[in-house]
Design a protein around this motif. Structure first.
Motif, PDB file in Angstrom:
ATOM      1  N   VAL A  73       0.850  -1.187   0.000  1.00 17.83           N
ATOM      2  CA  VAL A  73       0.000   0.000   0.000  1.00 17.83           C
ATOM      3  C   VAL A  73       0.889   1.242   0.000  1.00 17.83           C
ATOM      4  O   VAL A  73       1.939   1.259   0.646  1.00 17.83           O
ATOM      5  CB  VAL A  73      -0.981  -0.017   1.196  1.00 17.83           C
ATOM      6  N   PHE A  74       0.487   2.271  -0.749  1.00 16.03           N
ATOM      7  CA  PHE A  74       1.350   3.448  -0.876  1.00 16.03           C
ATOM      8  C   PHE A  74       0.683   4.751  -0.438  1.00 16.03           C
ATOM      9  O   PHE A  74       1.218   5.832  -0.667  1.00 16.03           O
ATOM     10  CB  PHE A  74       1.872   3.597  -2.308  1.00 16.03           C
ATOM     11  N   GLY A  75      -0.458   4.657   0.211  1.00 14.62           N
ATOM     12  CA  GLY A  75      -1.110   5.879   0.654  1.00 14.62           C
ATOM     13  C   GLY A  75      -2.171   5.593   1.685  1.00 14.62           C
ATOM     14  O   GLY A  75      -2.370   4.452   2.098  1.00 14.62           O
ATOM     15  N   ASP A  76      -2.846   6.660   2.087  1.00 15.85           N
ATOM     16  CA  ASP A  76      -3.849   6.581   3.152  1.00 15.85           C
ATOM     17  C   ASP A  76      -5.271   6.555   2.596  1.00 15.85           C
ATOM     18  O   ASP A  76      -6.217   6.897   3.284  1.00 15.85           O
ATOM     19  CB  ASP A  76      -3.669   7.744   4.129  1.00 15.85           C
ATOM     20  N   PHE A  77      -5.419   6.171   1.326  1.00 15.54           N
ATOM     21  CA  PHE A  77      -6.685   6.126   0.596  1.00 15.54           C
ATOM     22  C   PHE A  77      -7.188   7.516   0.219  1.00 15.54           C
ATOM     23  O   PHE A  77      -8.313   7.666  -0.235  1.00 15.54           O
ATOM     24  CB  PHE A  77      -7.778   5.352   1.346  1.00 15.54           C
ATOM     25  N   ARG A  78      -6.324   8.502   0.402  1.00 16.71           N
ATOM     26  CA  ARG A  78      -6.651   9.868  -0.017  1.00 16.71           C
ATOM     27  C   ARG A  78      -5.468  10.495  -0.736  1.00 16.71           C
ATOM     28  O   ARG A  78      -5.611  11.132  -1.758  1.00 16.71           O
ATOM     29  CB  ARG A  78      -7.048  10.698   1.195  1.00 16.71           C
ATOM     30  N   ARG A  79      -4.282  10.287  -0.157  1.00 12.09           N
ATOM     31  CA  ARG A  79      -3.047  10.854  -0.712  1.00 12.09           C
ATOM     32  C   ARG A  79      -1.945   9.812  -0.669  1.00 12.09           C
ATOM     33  O   ARG A  79      -1.920   8.951   0.197  1.00 12.09           O
ATOM     34  CB  ARG A  79      -2.613  12.083   0.087  1.00 12.09           C
ATOM     35  N   ILE A  80      -1.020   9.952  -1.601  1.00  4.89           N
ATOM     36  CA  ILE A  80       0.163   9.102  -1.613  1.00  4.89           C
ATOM     37  C   ILE A  80       1.141   9.632  -0.564  1.00  4.89           C
ATOM     38  O   ILE A  80       1.204  10.850  -0.326  1.00  4.89           O
ATOM     39  CB  ILE A  80       0.784   9.079  -3.029  1.00  4.89           C
ATOM     40  N   HIS A  81       1.865   8.752   0.089  1.00  7.67           N
ATOM     41  CA  HIS A  81       2.863   9.154   1.091  1.00  7.67           C
ATOM     42  C   HIS A  81       4.248   8.779   0.597  1.00  7.67           C
ATOM     43  O   HIS A  81       4.485   7.631   0.212  1.00  7.67           O
ATOM     44  CB  HIS A  81       2.593   8.462   2.435  1.00  7.67           C
ATOM     45  N   ARG A  82       5.132   9.751   0.620  1.00  5.60           N
ATOM     46  CA  ARG A  82       6.522   9.509   0.206  1.00  5.60           C
ATOM     47  C   ARG A  82       7.131   8.390   1.045  1.00  5.60           C
ATOM     48  O   ARG A  82       7.834   7.524   0.520  1.00  5.60           O
ATOM     49  CB  ARG A  82       7.335  10.799   0.339  1.00  5.60           C
ATOM     50  N   THR A  83       6.854   8.406   2.335  1.00  2.00           N
ATOM     51  CA  THR A  83       7.422   7.372   3.208  1.00  2.00           C
ATOM     52  C   THR A  83       6.868   5.986   2.882  1.00  2.00           C
ATOM     53  O   THR A  83       7.551   4.975   3.097  1.00  2.00           O
ATOM     54  CB  THR A  83       7.181   7.715   4.693  1.00  2.00           C
ATOM     55  N   ALA A  84       5.658   5.907   2.327  1.00  2.00           N
ATOM     56  CA  ALA A  84       5.106   4.609   1.913  1.00  2.00           C
ATOM     57  C   ALA A  84       5.870   4.072   0.709  1.00  2.00           C
ATOM     58  O   ALA A  84       6.132   2.863   0.623  1.00  2.00           O
ATOM     59  CB  ALA A  84       3.628   4.748   1.582  1.00  2.00           C
ATOM     60  N   LEU A  85       6.230   4.955  -0.205  1.00  5.25           N
ATOM     61  CA  LEU A  85       7.026   4.517  -1.348  1.00  5.25           C
ATOM     62  C   LEU A  85       8.406   4.056  -0.899  1.00  5.25           C
ATOM     63  O   LEU A  85       8.913   3.039  -1.386  1.00  5.25           O
ATOM     64  CB  LEU A  85       7.148   5.644  -2.381  1.00  5.25           C
TER      65      LEU A  85
END
Length: 118
Positions: A73-85
């Motif tokens: 998963v790469f985001g919070d279902f609203r925005r992408i998070h750099r730390t997730a990438l």
């Protein structure tokens, strides 16, 4: 060990989010990543295809429309998070899921370029 293929629909979703500047540059991914309750709440209001669009990996052999099918998963279902990438690059490289690693890396480079991080 599970094997994953790249979820092309998720890569496209991530690119669109980056282009629309719908990202978070600094977050504690361990704190903000969607947990089971967040995932269930999202699925109550959205389709499995929309849920899938937030996951870079598709688990080989897992049934569609199950949480087991979707990974990285790469985001919070609203925005992408750099730390997730960053977490996706790290986790995929650690477990030798090269295609997912490279997809996450390419998205990270795109996000950094868009955000002016050099």
């Amino acid at each position: 060990m599970a094997k994953y293929e790249v979820n092309d629909a998720a890569v496209e979703n991530a690119r669109k989010l980056i282009e629309a500047r719908q990202y978070v540059l600094d977050s504690d991914w361990g704190e903000v990543q969607p947990h089971a309750d967040d995932q269930n709440a999202f699925l109550d209001k959205h389709s499995w295809a929309e849920y899938a669009a937030w996951h870079l990996g598709l688990t080989d052999g897992a049934n569609d429309e199950t949480k087991a099918r979707y990974a990285f998963v790469f985001g919070d279902f609203r925005r992408i998070h750099r730390t997730a990438l960053i977490a996706s690059v790290y986790r995929a490289s650690e477990w030798r899921h090269k295609k997912v690693e490279l997809a996450a890396h390419d998205l990270l480079q795109l996000l950094d370029a868009k955000a002016g991080i050099t």
